[in-house]
Scaffold this motif. Structure first.
Motif, mmCIF file in Angstrom:
data_model
loop_
_atom_site.group_PDB
_atom_site.id
_atom_site.type_symbol
_atom_site.label_atom_id
_atom_site.label_comp_id
_atom_site.label_asym_id
_atom_site.label_seq_id
_atom_site.Cartn_x
_atom_site.Cartn_y
_atom_site.Cartn_z
ATOM 1 N N ASN A 49 0.835 -1.201 0.000
ATOM 2 C CA ASN A 49 0.000 0.000 0.000
ATOM 3 C C ASN A 49 0.873 1.255 0.000
ATOM 4 O O ASN A 49 1.986 1.250 0.520
ATOM 5 C CB ASN A 49 -0.900 0.023 1.237
ATOM 6 C CG ASN A 49 -1.919 -1.092 1.194
ATOM 7 O OD1 ASN A 49 -2.114 -1.722 0.158
ATOM 8 N ND2 ASN A 49 -2.567 -1.343 2.316
ATOM 9 N N ILE A 50 0.327 2.321 -0.565
ATOM 10 C CA ILE A 50 1.009 3.609 -0.485
ATOM 11 C C ILE A 50 0.074 4.566 0.244
ATOM 12 O O ILE A 50 -1.147 4.446 0.152
ATOM 13 C CB ILE A 50 1.378 4.165 -1.880
ATOM 14 C CG1 ILE A 50 0.152 4.189 -2.804
ATOM 15 C CG2 ILE A 50 2.509 3.369 -2.515
ATOM 16 C CD1 ILE A 50 0.367 4.945 -4.081
ATOM 17 N N GLU A 51 0.675 5.491 0.963
ATOM 18 C CA GLU A 51 -0.144 6.431 1.712
ATOM 19 C C GLU A 51 -0.321 7.705 0.902
ATOM 20 O O GLU A 51 0.657 8.238 0.380
ATOM 21 C CB GLU A 51 0.552 6.737 3.029
ATOM 22 C CG GLU A 51 -0.360 7.358 4.040
ATOM 23 C CD GLU A 51 0.275 7.336 5.420
ATOM 24 O OE1 GLU A 51 0.681 8.414 5.878
ATOM 25 O OE2 GLU A 51 0.377 6.237 6.014
#
Ligand code: COI
Length: 353
Positions: A49-51
């Motif tokens: 995941n990327i924020e």
């Protein structure tokens, strides 16, 4: 380029006999940032995941582009991409329309080739399956004013895939839409950008509820000229001639579309890029002049069209079976992709071991 390997591969969780399309993602992904006018920090990191902030401008206004290309494993175990330079050129053309800064050919190729090298075990061994590569760029500024961003993220993810349509090589059913349009000349239709796919979702759902695979898009103004299918370009074999709509602004220039036109010309089949109305196609289907219809795309490869419905008219093409020309194209293209047929045109791009 910085490479951080995953500590825990997910390869064993993948059922390579039941891949579907775009359901599994390989262990790693590529990232690079655009800041102060330059693409910086190219890196390969574990897929994850990327924020992003809720104010991410591309979430609100859709300033984003993507590509789709494939890597194939030959029976000898070599891995090759298919026409990656064409995808790189189209990526920059899409970017130009969306005010997204261009990538150098070197950065695009390094990202794709290095990611395939790192995740080479994810390139399927089964004929008909491949590693689908999805480069994409989105604006990464945090703001709500409507203008082009100053920062961007370029990423590449990959997914082992089988056929795009559940039909596989069996003919699909297409339905024209009287109510909706995909794109209009001067709009975004020739760019590979999420908005075009968003526009297709509701009409595609309606088509599927009526038992059709996809929508056959007509032009947005006169609603009579055939354009494309959204997930693929469309071609017709009519009275021995290969006919496909020209790229005049609202149609995506598919790489498989170029490939088919080049192969057909090489085989001596007359090729015509010309505007063609749905009424002409229906009339040719009824008089017997329409020999075959098929879609072309990276995901779809060659996808025969067995039925087209337009209003109350429903025509069956080649008795709802794949035609010999479609089959010949499929065999030649996949033969080259899997390294089984001579690569006369230099379309394969080997990924070094
Ligand atoms: C492709 O053929 O690569 C596509 O992008 C079509 C679809 C999967 C979005």
């Amino acid at each position: 380029m910085e490479i951080v390997h995953t500590s825990q591969s997910r390869l064993e969780q993948v059922d390579f006999d039941d891949l579907g399309f775009g359901r599994f993602f390989s262990d790693h992904m590529f990232m690079a940032d655009y800041r102060n006018g330059a693409w910086l920090s190219p890196r390969i990191v574990p897929f994850g995941n990327i924020e992003v902030p809720p104010s991410l401008c591309s979430l609100h206004y859709g300033q984003a582009i993507f590509e789709g290309l494939k890597a194939f494993r030959s029976t000898a175990g070599e891995i090759a991409l298919f026409r990656p330079e064409k995808h790189q050129e189209r990526f920059n053309r899409s970017g130009n329309r969306l005010c997204i800064p261009p990538l150098s050919k070197e950065l695009f190729m390094d990202a794709v080739v290095e990611l395939c090298r790192v995740d080479r075990e994810w390139v399927p061994r089964k004929q008909g399956s491949s590693l689908y590569i999805r480069p994409f760029i989105f604006a990464s500024d945090s703001f709500l004013g409507v203008h082009a961003a100053e920062t961007y993220l370029f990423m590449v993810i990959t997914s082992p895939v089988a056929a795009y349509y559940k039909e596989g090589l069996n003919p699909v059913k297409l339905l024209t839409s009287g109510e909706y349009a995909r794109a209009v000349r001067g709009g975004l239709g020739e760019a590979k950008t999420p908005a075009n796919y968003a526009a297709s979702l509701l009409p595609a759902e309606r088509a599927q509820q009526q038992g059709f695979t996809q929508v056959l898009w007509l032009d947005a103004i006169e609603r009579k000229y055939i354009e494309e299918v959204g997930t693929m370009n469309i071609m017709f074999l009519i009275d021995g001639e290969l006919v496909t709509p020209p790229l005049d602004g609202s149609i995506l220039g598919g790489i498989t579309r170029y490939t088919v036109l080049e192969l057909a010309a090489h085989w001596g089949v007359p090729v015509k890029e010309k505007r063609i109305t749905i009424d002409e196609v229906l009339a040719k289907a009824k008089s017997g002049g329409l020999q075959e219809a098929f879609g072309t795309g990276t995901a779809a490869v060659i996808s025969p069209v067995g039925w087209i419905r337009h209003g109350d008219d429903l025509v069956t093409i080649n008795e709802g079976r794949i035609g010999s020309f479609s089959q010949k194209l499929y065999d030649e293209i996949t033969g080259i992709q899997y390294g089984e047929r001579p690569d006369t045109f230099g379309w394969r791009y080997p990924v070094p071991a």
